[in-house]
Design an enzyme around this catalytic site. Structure first.
Site, PDB file in Angstrom:
ATOM      1  N   GLU A 128      17.265  37.084  53.489  1.00  0.00           N
ATOM      2  CA  GLU A 128      16.582  37.867  52.449  1.00  0.00           C
ATOM      3  C   GLU A 128      17.267  39.218  52.249  1.00  0.00           C
ATOM      4  OE1 GLU A 128      15.113  35.743  50.870  1.00  0.00           O
ATOM      5  OE2 GLU A 128      12.991  36.222  50.912  1.00  0.00           O
TER       6      GLU A 128
ATOM      7  N   THR B 154      15.611  39.818  42.330  1.00  0.00           N
ATOM      8  CA  THR B 154      14.629  40.590  43.106  1.00  0.00           C
ATOM      9  C   THR B 154      15.104  42.033  43.287  1.00  0.00           C
ATOM     10  OG1 THR B 154      13.827  38.622  44.208  1.00  0.00           O
ATOM     11  CG2 THR B 154      13.406  40.700  45.316  1.00  0.00           C
TER      12      THR B 154
HETATM   13  N1  HSE Z   1       7.826  40.931  48.059  1.00  0.00           N
HETATM   14  C1  HSE Z   1       9.063  40.653  47.386  1.00  0.00           C
HETATM   15  C2  HSE Z   1       9.082  41.417  46.069  1.00  0.00           C
HETATM   16  C3  HSE Z   1       9.192  39.203  47.157  1.00  0.00           C
HETATM   17  O1  HSE Z   1       8.097  41.316  45.342  1.00  0.00           O
HETATM   18  O2  HSE Z   1      10.062  42.108  45.789  1.00  0.00           O
HETATM   19  C4  HSE Z   1      10.437  38.784  46.457  1.00  0.00           C
HETATM   20  O3  HSE Z   1      10.370  37.414  46.160  1.00  0.00           O
END
Ligand code: HSE
Length: 308
Positions: A128, A181
């Site tokens: 991630e 993201t």
């Molecule tokens: N919590 C993260 C965001 C998840 O919302 O940036 C990304 O899939």
């Protein structure tokens, strides 16, 4: 056991009110991966079908997560990875997390399970970090544990498995546009007003209580995000209309799935979830953007073995 084929699920992170802390796993959407022990040490990605992603170990989230695991153990052999990538990157349903969580789970199986779930989350978070710039766990934890999960704390890492009400279904509309993201995080404010924070943690508590009590109305009331959704929703065509139409069709509530562009709604019962799908479709049929719609039960098991 020399090789293992697994299903690794798509996930909905944040679940509206729980930015970076809440997540849930889906049942019918996910990738397949084949992980094989080989005599040469290290990690090699030999095949990716479905999406155009790098095969170089250091550039691929699965490769990086596998290396994070192998750095913690003295292993006399190595691993080859094949990925059937069905979850599109940049979809908001945990594409990178499925690869990162899947590979560390499978390698742990092939090694005779030397690591616990919490270790596996930590390794998968490195994937991630590569994908988004931040090592968040709200997608990898539900992929690994199944059901709903809460990251109570990142330092030290403390992940809580939450119960899954038995009639809960998710409907997901995935507009075929990509939102990275990292970009969707870049636009967020770094401070939150106390007024908004009070509303938000009320909802996080309410949602968790709703899951424990199987109180579907409480779950619905708690699916509200006062902090992230107002900012990110402008990136998603017809977001407000889709959300309103989902609720008109019977959904308990919904929001942005992860960092978008997917929009999710939760419903009590499959029949309602299918009606919500029709409602979402009626909105997107009128705009010139391709889309996919999925209806899924909540996946209580997380990653599963397809073949040894
Ligand atoms: N919590 C993260 C965001 C998840 O919302 O940036 C990304 O899939």
């Amino acid at each position: 056991m020399n090789e293992i084929k697994i299903f690794t699920p798509a996930t909905i992170a944040n679940v509206s009110c729980g930015f970076d802390v809440l997540g849930m796993a889906l049942d019918t959407i996910g990738d397949e991966m084949l992980i094989r022990k080989v005599p040469e040490k290290g990690v090699k990605i030999t095949k990716i079908i479905g999406q155009n992603l790098p095969l170089e170990t250091h550039k691929n989230v699965a490769g990086v997560s596998a290396l994070a695991l192998l750095a913690q153990i003295d292993c006399e052999f190595g691993f080859e990875i094949e990925i059937d990538k069905r979850i599109k990157p940049g979809s908001g349903i945990g594409s990178s997390a499925a690869s990162s969580a899947g590979v560390v789970w499978a390698i742990n199986e092939l090694l005779g399970k030397p690591f616990n779930s919490s270790d596996l989350v930590r390794f998968a978070m490195e994937g991630e970090r590569l994908a988004t710039g931040v090592a968040h766990a709200d997608n990898v934890a539900p992929a690994l544990f199944g059901g709903f999960t809460l990251v109570r704390s990142y330092e030290p890492l403390d992940i809580i498995s939450l119960p899954t009400p038995k009639d809960l279904y998710a409907t997901i509309l995935h507009p075929q546009i990509e939102i990275k993201t990292a970009d969707a995080r870049e636009i967020l404010k770094t401070t939150v007003s106390l007024k908004k924070a009070i509303k938000q943690w009320g909802n996080v508590g309410g949602l968790i209580s709703g899951l424990y009590e199987e109180d579907y109305d409480l779950i619905g009331r708690s699916l509200e995000d006062f902090i992230i959704e107002p900012i990110r929703s402008i990136l998603i065509p017809a977001f407000d209309t889709v959300k309103q139409q989902s609720i008109n069709s019977g959904a308990l509530g919904g929001g942005i799935s992860g960092s978008g562009p997917s929009i999710f709604a939760l419903s009590k019962g499959e029949e309602t979830a299918l009606k919500v799908a029709d409602g979402m479709r009626s909105v997107y049929e009128k705009i010139d953007i391709d889309y996919e719609i999925h209806v899924s039960k909540i996946n209580k098991k997380g990653i599963r073995i397809l073949k040894y």
